[in-house]
Every structure is written in structure tokens, then in C-alpha cells.
Scaffold this active site. Structure first.
Site, PDB file in Angstrom:
ATOM      1  N   ARG A  21      25.418  -4.331  -9.819  1.00  0.00           N
ATOM      2  CA  ARG A  21      24.475  -3.691 -10.543  1.00  0.00           C
ATOM      3  C   ARG A  21      25.583  -2.155 -10.568  1.00  0.00           C
ATOM      4  O   ARG A  21      25.921  -1.808  -9.580  1.00  0.00           O
ATOM      5  CB  ARG A  21      23.190  -3.225  -9.814  1.00  0.00           C
ATOM      6  CG  ARG A  21      22.259  -4.366  -9.730  1.00  0.00           C
ATOM      7  CD  ARG A  21      20.918  -4.138  -9.216  1.00  0.00           C
ATOM      8  NE  ARG A  21      20.169  -5.497  -8.857  1.00  0.00           N
ATOM      9  CZ  ARG A  21      18.883  -5.427  -9.187  1.00  0.00           C
ATOM     10  NH1 ARG A  21      18.423  -4.439  -9.927  1.00  0.00           N
ATOM     11  NH2 ARG A  21      18.450  -6.824  -9.221  1.00  0.00           N
ATOM     12  N   SER A 137      -2.400 -13.629  -3.447  1.00  0.00           N
ATOM     13  CA  SER A 137      -1.366 -12.896  -4.389  1.00  0.00           C
ATOM     14  C   SER A 137      -0.733 -13.623  -5.409  1.00  0.00           C
ATOM     15  O   SER A 137      -0.288 -14.412  -5.086  1.00  0.00           O
ATOM     16  CB  SER A 137      -0.300 -12.357  -3.458  1.00  0.00           C
ATOM     17  OG  SER A 137       0.791 -11.505  -4.341  1.00  0.00           O
ATOM     18  N   LYS A 156      -2.051 -15.473   4.223  1.00  0.00           N
ATOM     19  CA  LYS A 156      -1.848 -15.232   2.974  1.00  0.00           C
ATOM     20  C   LYS A 156      -1.691 -16.225   1.964  1.00  0.00           C
ATOM     21  O   LYS A 156      -1.440 -17.421   2.629  1.00  0.00           O
ATOM     22  CB  LYS A 156      -0.400 -14.301   2.689  1.00  0.00           C
ATOM     23  CG  LYS A 156       0.876 -14.925   2.886  1.00  0.00           C
ATOM     24  CD  LYS A 156       1.861 -14.094   2.597  1.00  0.00           C
ATOM     25  CE  LYS A 156       3.225 -14.979   2.897  1.00  0.00           C
ATOM     26  NZ  LYS A 156       3.474 -14.994   4.092  1.00  0.00           N
ATOM     27  N   SER A 189       5.915  -6.694 -15.589  1.00  0.00           N
ATOM     28  CA  SER A 189       6.833  -6.085 -16.358  1.00  0.00           C
ATOM     29  C   SER A 189       8.024  -6.510 -16.897  1.00  0.00           C
ATOM     30  O   SER A 189       8.673  -6.322 -17.803  1.00  0.00           O
ATOM     31  CB  SER A 189       7.412  -4.704 -15.622  1.00  0.00           C
ATOM     32  OG  SER A 189       8.135  -5.122 -14.527  1.00  0.00           O
ATOM     33  N   HIS A 217       2.699  -0.078 -15.019  1.00  0.00           N
ATOM     34  CA  HIS A 217       3.151  -0.406 -16.375  1.00  0.00           C
ATOM     35  C   HIS A 217       2.063  -0.018 -17.377  1.00  0.00           C
ATOM     36  O   HIS A 217       2.434  -0.315 -18.727  1.00  0.00           O
ATOM     37  CB  HIS A 217       3.890  -1.613 -16.546  1.00  0.00           C
ATOM     38  CG  HIS A 217       5.082  -1.709 -15.732  1.00  0.00           C
ATOM     39  ND1 HIS A 217       6.480  -1.219 -16.357  1.00  0.00           N
ATOM     40  CD2 HIS A 217       5.466  -2.392 -14.576  1.00  0.00           C
ATOM     41  CE1 HIS A 217       7.194  -1.157 -15.418  1.00  0.00           C
ATOM     42  NE2 HIS A 217       6.878  -1.927 -14.149  1.00  0.00           N
ATOM     43  N   THR A 245       1.485   4.455 -11.059  1.00  0.00           N
ATOM     44  CA  THR A 245       2.705   5.529 -10.826  1.00  0.00           C
ATOM     45  C   THR A 245       2.437   6.637 -11.623  1.00  0.00           C
ATOM     46  O   THR A 245       1.725   6.663 -12.713  1.00  0.00           O
ATOM     47  CB  THR A 245       3.907   4.726 -11.052  1.00  0.00           C
ATOM     48  OG1 THR A 245       5.102   5.504 -10.896  1.00  0.00           O
ATOM     49  CG2 THR A 245       3.876   4.380 -12.608  1.00  0.00           C
ATOM     50  N   LYS A 248       6.134   6.663 -14.558  1.00  0.00           N
ATOM     51  CA  LYS A 248       6.491   5.894 -15.902  1.00  0.00           C
ATOM     52  C   LYS A 248       5.872   6.618 -17.159  1.00  0.00           C
ATOM     53  O   LYS A 248       6.426   7.646 -17.722  1.00  0.00           O
ATOM     54  CB  LYS A 248       6.204   4.404 -15.701  1.00  0.00           C
ATOM     55  CG  LYS A 248       7.283   3.895 -14.590  1.00  0.00           C
ATOM     56  CD  LYS A 248       6.640   2.302 -14.595  1.00  0.00           C
ATOM     57  CE  LYS A 248       7.519   1.612 -13.988  1.00  0.00           C
ATOM     58  NZ  LYS A 248       7.838   2.075 -12.293  1.00  0.00           N
ATOM     59  N   THR A 277       5.158  10.438   6.002  1.00  0.00           N
ATOM     60  CA  THR A 277       6.167  10.893   4.858  1.00  0.00           C
ATOM     61  C   THR A 277       5.770  12.217   4.352  1.00  0.00           C
ATOM     62  O   THR A 277       4.546  12.666   4.177  1.00  0.00           O
ATOM     63  CB  THR A 277       5.610   9.949   3.541  1.00  0.00           C
ATOM     64  OG1 THR A 277       6.096   8.594   4.223  1.00  0.00           O
ATOM     65  CG2 THR A 277       6.477  10.158   2.521  1.00  0.00           C
ATOM     66  N   THR A 278       6.615  13.068   4.220  1.00  0.00           N
ATOM     67  CA  THR A 278       6.395  14.207   3.450  1.00  0.00           C
ATOM     68  C   THR A 278       5.981  14.310   1.989  1.00  0.00           C
ATOM     69  O   THR A 278       6.319  13.576   1.546  1.00  0.00           O
ATOM     70  CB  THR A 278       8.063  15.162   3.299  1.00  0.00           C
ATOM     71  OG1 THR A 278       8.613  15.182   4.738  1.00  0.00           O
ATOM     72  CG2 THR A 278       7.742  16.397   2.649  1.00  0.00           C
ATOM     73  N   THR A 363      15.561  -9.687  -9.644  1.00  0.00           N
ATOM     74  CA  THR A 363      14.356  -9.008 -10.238  1.00  0.00           C
ATOM     75  C   THR A 363      13.665  -9.988 -11.308  1.00  0.00           C
ATOM     76  O   THR A 363      12.322 -10.130 -11.322  1.00  0.00           O
ATOM     77  CB  THR A 363      14.856  -7.985 -11.295  1.00  0.00           C
ATOM     78  OG1 THR A 363      15.486  -6.851 -10.446  1.00  0.00           O
ATOM     79  CG2 THR A 363      13.599  -7.269 -11.806  1.00  0.00           C
TER      80      THR A 363
END
Length: 407
Positions: A21, A137, A156, A189, A217, A245, A248, A277-278, A363
Site C-alpha cells: 500500500r 454475523s 458466534k 462498501s 456508508h 460514522t 464519511k 479514550t480521550t 480488503t
């Protein structure tokens, strides 16, 4: 062990397989999206058009979003100064969560540093809240969902992608009294296909299972107010936990879940990925809230984006290029070879000033490598025409297969 040798071998393997990449250095031009400047390794610069960005609607450049961020920055400074529990909750975080809860018609929402963390933290934490939970899932769920399911431990079941009969079979085989959750996406996606939301909700109701949907998405892009495909399909009230999110369609940064007040309170209280987490910088929260608020009434942007996606698909199909078309805004062009995919990406950039990243394994599965275009409302007809002509020329140059084009 010689660690340097092992590192060299690992990196060389990626180069040999054509899937190393490369991150190119670009500078977005405020007010001129999707134009950007590519800074080459030799220090020279070239203007390019970004065709693979996730800022689907150009909201990262919206003046009202920028104004909200400037106001919060001037009022509070750069960072939040702590975790949400220790000095890191501000009026901007609360306002953003109120906007998100309203967007999805839920009692509450909870903001995380990213949708990846929101998926991972929530799905792994649900095991603690519901002992013995079985998670079903979809096989093509995002890596963040897979990680959350795996890291939480416990039972699962992986059902074949969008295969309702297989999901039913798995649900029916388990103890009816066991707590259950079905985790899936509204838009996958890589292929741009839709999850069967209504039918999955029907199965969840039949087998007394919770529903968890990833709308990453889709938020901002679908539904009368941009709440996603579940809103478009009239199923939002049947979803127990919605993940999405802010990075996006909303063009800013961060992720979140929306659910009942009790569910959000439990995740807030138990999830390490939230607790330790901050919190988002207040300026980011303010910009995200403004973007969510704007897109609740910006149907014209959604319409223009869908129109440009349809036009691009139609024109590429007309050339016989192997388009994967499931009716969403995502435009994947199948290449099927990592070396060819990277070569096409490089040639588009160097020869035509078109930036689109190759999508390779892991991916997508090996043999399904592709270029994935994401047209926006602000890509104009000239830019679309330039892209189509470039793809036609390179496909011919590389002697790649085309589908039969009907007269």
C-alpha cells in the site's frame, strides 16, 4: 531471530503480490473539493481530482461546518483535555449526541473516536452485559465488527452473505432461551450491495434476537433526513443498535452508536474502548453536529450524488467495463488482479490526474481486486467525462477484458 530479515521478508511479500500500500501525499483545497494538490516524492506538485474519497457529499468543505468548528476552537481551544469521564465531556459533545439521537429516532447516542472503535467496543462489550450472548454475523461484515465479535469471546455464528435461509437455520439450531444478536450492514462498501434489513428484523423478532446494524456508508446519504437505509426502508424503529460514522458523508471525524437510553448507558459504563479514550476535540464535535443538522434537510445533495453515481455507472457500462452495480452510490470496477489494479491506479494518477486507490486483498478476496469510485454532488460533468475517457483509454491500453456492449 534476525528481526530485520523478518521485516524485509514480510514487506517484500506484499511487493511481490502487488498489494503493498502506497500513501500519496495530497492537500485538499478548501472550497474546491474534489480538487486537490498531489505532492510527488520529488517535491513537484500536480493538481488532481479525488475520485475515491469518503467525504461523499463534500461536507468537509461546507462553510457552516467550518464556521461551527472555528467558533468552538476559539471558545475552547484545541483538545477536550480528557476522557469523557474525566473532564472530556463538553456542551459540544452533548449537543452532537442529541443531534444523532434525534436523527435516528432513538433515546440516546454515544460518540466514539471512530466508527471502527464504536463497532469493536460495543460488540465486544455486549458479551459482558448479556452473558451467554450468541452473535450472528454476516460473512462480509467490516473488519471492525469481526474484531468486536472475536475479541468479546463467546459463541458466534457466521452466516453466508445476505443469506436469510442460512441465518434462519443457524438461529433455529440454538437454544431458544439464549440471548442472541444479529450484526449486519446496510451497505457493504466493497460491492455496494444492500443488507435485507426488513427480513433480518423479521427473523430477529421471530427468534427474540437483538439487531445491530452498521450504517457507516449510508448515513447522510439515504432516507428523508439522511439517517440511512433503515430510515429509507421504514425499519429504523426495529433496529436495537445503530452504528455509524461522522467521517464519511458528514465530512468530519468520529463514530457513534444510537440506541435506547439503557443500552447506551450500559455501553458507556462497561466499554473500555469508550471509557479509556480521550474524547473528540470540541471543534470536531461542533463541526460534526452542524453537518448532521444540515444534512437532515439537504435532500438536494443526496439527489445530486445519486444522479452522478447513476451517470458514471451508465457510461462505464456503455464501454463494457465490468461494473459491480447493486444500486448504491458506490461504483466498483472489477479488475481481478492486484498488479493490474495498482498499475491502473498509478496510470490514472500520473497520466490523467485522477486519484483512485486500488482495493486489494485483504480488503477484498483475492481475484476480486478493483478500483472503487465514489462520485459526489460536486464532481461535475466535465470531470465525469474526463474519468470515463481515461478509463476507456487505459482499459484498451492494458488489453483488459470487456463485457459485450449491446447496440
Amino acid at each position: 531471530m534476525n528481526y530485520d530479515v523478518a521485516l524485509d521478508a514480510s514487506l517484500q511479500r506484499l511487493h511481490d503480490e502487488g498489494r503493498y500500500r502506497t500513501f500519496i501525499d495530497i492537500v485538499r483545497k478548501q472550497g474546491h473539493f474534489p480538487q486537490a494538490v498531489w505532492r510527488r516524492p520529488d517535491g513537484s506538485e500536480r493538481e488532481i481530482t479525488v475520485w475515491c474519497g469518503n467525504d461523499y457529499l463534500g461536507m468537509g468543505q461546507h462553510p457552516d461546518v467550518l464556521a461551527a468548528m472555528h467558533e468552538a476552537l476559539d471558545a475552547t481551544g484545541a483538545g477536550s483535555g480528557g476522557t469523557r469521564n474525566i473532564s472530556g465531556t463538553t456542551v459540544y459533545h452533548k449537543a452532537l449526541e442529541a443531534e444523532l439521537a434525534d436523527l435516528h429516532g432513538k433515546e440516546a447516542a454515544l460518540v466514539f473516536s471512530s466508527a471502527y472503535i464504536a463497532n469493536d467496543a460495543t460488540l465486544s462489550t455486549l458479551r459482558s452485559i448479556f452473558p451467554g450472548l450468541i452473535i450472528y454475523s454476516d460473512a462480509l461484515n467490516h473488519a471492525s465488527m469481526i474484531e468486536g465479535v472475536r475479541r468479546g469471546g463467546g459463541a458466534k455464528r457466521i452466516f453466508r452473505h445476505n443469506d436469510l435461509a442460512h441465518l434462519r437455520e443457524l438461529l433455529a439450531a440454538d437454544d431458544p432461551a439464549a440471548p442472541k444478536l444479529i450484526a449486519f450492514e446496510s451497505i457493504y462498501s466493497m460491492d455496494g450491495d444492500f443488507g435485507p434489513i426488513r427480513e433480518i428484523c423479521d427473523l430477529a423478532q421471530e427468534f427474540n434476537a437483538l439487531t445491530y446494524i452498521d450504517e457507516v456508508h449510508a448515513v447522510g446519504m439515504y432516507g428523508p433526513r439522511g439517517a440511512g437505509v433503515a430510515e429509507r426502508d421504514g425499519q429504523m424503529h426495529r433496529i436495537d443498535i445503530i452504528n455509524a460514522t461522522l467521517a464519511k458523508a458528514y465530512g468530519v471525524f468520529g463514530g457513534y452508536i444510537a440506541a435506547s437510553a439503557k443500552m447506551v448507558d450500559a455501553i458507556r459504563s462497561y466499554a473500555p474502548g469508550f471509557i479509556f479514550t480521550t474524547s473528540l476535540p470540541p471543534a470536531v464535535a461542533a463541526g460534526a453536529a452542524a453537518s448532521v443538522r444540515i444534512l437532515k434537510t439537504a435532500q438536494h445533495l443526496r439527489d445530486a450524488q445519486q444522479s452522478h453515481a447513476r451517470i458514471l455507472k451508465m457510461r462505464l457500462k456503455g464501454l463494457g467495463l465490468p461494473i459491480i452495480d447493486h444500486g448504491s452510490h458506490i461504483v466498483p470496477v472489477h479488475v481481478g488482479d492486484p498488479v493490474h489494479c495498482k498499475m491502473l491506479s498509478d496510470m490514472l494518477l500520473e497520466q490523467f490526474g485522477i486519484y483512485v486507490q486500488p482495493i486489494n486483498f485483504p480488503t477484498v478476496p483475492r481475484g476480486t481486486e478493483r478500483l472503487r469510485f465514489t462520485p459526489s454532488p460536486v464532481h461535475d460533468s466535465r470531470q465525469i467525462d474526463h474519468l470515463v475517457r481515461a478509463m476507456d483509454a487505459l482499459w484498451r491500453h492494458c488489453a483488459l477484458n470487456r463485457a459485450e456492449v449491446s447496440a
